[in-house]
Design an enzyme around this catalytic site. Structure first.
Site, PDB file in Angstrom:
ATOM      1  N   ASP A  11       3.717  -3.013  -8.158  1.00 29.07           N
ATOM      2  CA  ASP A  11       3.665  -1.790  -7.435  1.00 29.07           C
ATOM      3  C   ASP A  11       2.365  -0.993  -7.938  1.00 29.07           C
ATOM      4  O   ASP A  11       1.981  -0.879  -9.007  1.00 29.07           O
ATOM      5  CB  ASP A  11       4.847  -1.159  -8.149  1.00 29.07           C
ATOM      6  CG  ASP A  11       6.336  -1.715  -7.572  1.00 29.07           C
ATOM      7  OD1 ASP A  11       6.353  -2.194  -6.593  1.00 29.07           O
ATOM      8  OD2 ASP A  11       7.028  -1.758  -8.544  1.00 29.07           O
ATOM      9  N   ASP A 130      15.489  -1.410   0.448  1.00 28.27           N
ATOM     10  CA  ASP A 130      16.058  -0.951  -0.640  1.00 28.27           C
ATOM     11  C   ASP A 130      17.365  -0.311  -0.356  1.00 28.27           C
ATOM     12  O   ASP A 130      17.637   0.443   0.386  1.00 28.27           O
ATOM     13  CB  ASP A 130      15.056  -0.064  -1.146  1.00 28.27           C
ATOM     14  CG  ASP A 130      13.585  -0.095  -1.201  1.00 28.27           C
ATOM     15  OD1 ASP A 130      13.444  -1.450  -1.521  1.00 28.27           O
ATOM     16  OD2 ASP A 130      12.795   0.748  -1.073  1.00 28.27           O
TER      17      ASP A 130
END
Length: 252
Positions: A11, A130
């Site tokens: 990330d 997500d």
């Protein structure tokens, strides 16, 4: 059939690798180029790079980061963050990505999946989902914009639609488990893999090799992890050796 894959995740925020819990309280974890090289040397099957601030800032993932990572990497690279059009997907591919991950923009306009798949190929079209459990609606609710926007959309139904529209793979992240190291969300994983025939990458919650075994047994084709690798609890090689000992046919 592909062998079960181990995929470290980077990330990235402002050119640095970060890690948090439930997409919040991000802390620095190092250089994306150095970590990419490190994980490849350990035997990673693929690498995922997600620019976590791109969508919130209404921009595409940082191309220079992708280019620099590609220079040290020979394994497949998936990149996501701010992909909102064919043009933005092509720019990531030209910068060195092998696959592009779409999330928020695809929820807003599902035809984006069709367009990328038809123009660039299903093999490089990854739909990232997500999601978290919603007790009121009794379903796994899709989240967008790095988990900040809840959508009136069921993750299982969305995965099925992504398949129909030409996606080649699903990256399924549990918001409830992200960064908690409490294990993958097995009920969500089982529901999605039962509803869709695409390869599914399980993401969110890995702490032990046993968690990865559970994910593969629940239908995952690959497992993604960050914290256990960034914090030095395991190397990719150690994970693969332990998985092999437990009968998971990983590539050694």
């Amino acid at each position: 059939m592909l062998k079960p894959r181990i995929i470290p995740c980077l990330d990235v925020d402002n050119g640095r690798v970060v890690k948090g819990v439930k997409f919040q309280n991000l802390r620095d974890a190092g250089s994306p180029v150095e970590l990419a090289q490190w994980y490849q040397d350990q035997g990673a099957d693929e690498l995922v790079v997600l620019d976590v601030s791109a969508t919130r800032q209404d921009r595409l993932a940082m191309l220079d980061t992708v280019e620099h990572v590609r220079q040290v990497l020979s394994i497949p690279l998936t990149v996501g963050g701010g992909v909102s059009s064919i043009d933005s997907a092509q720019r990531l591919l030209h910068a060195g990505a092998d696959k592009v991950s779409v999330n928020s923009a695809a929820v807003r306009d599902p035809s984006l999946i069709d367009s990328i798949s038809q123009r660039l190929g299903a093999q490089c079209t990854v739909v990232a989902i997500d999601a978290k459990w919603n007790f009121e609606s009794d379903q796994f609710q899709v989240l967008t914009r790095s988990g900040t926007d809840a959508q009136p959309l069921d993750a299982v139904a969305w995965a099925s639609e992504a398949e129909r529209r030409g996606a080649g793979e699903i990256l399924l992240t549990s918001f409830d488990r992200d960064g908690t190291r409490s294990g993958y969300d097995l009920p969500m994983l089982k529901a999605v893999t039962a509803a869709c025939r695409l390869p599914v990458i399980a993401s969110g919650g890995a702490d032990t090799v046993a968690h990865m075994v559970e994910a593969f047994q629940a239908g995952a084709h690959a497992v993604l992890a960050a914290s256990i690798f960034h914090e030095g609890n395991y190397t990719v090689r150690q994970v693969k050796l332990e998985l092999a000992e437990q009968g998971i046919a990983v590539r050694l």
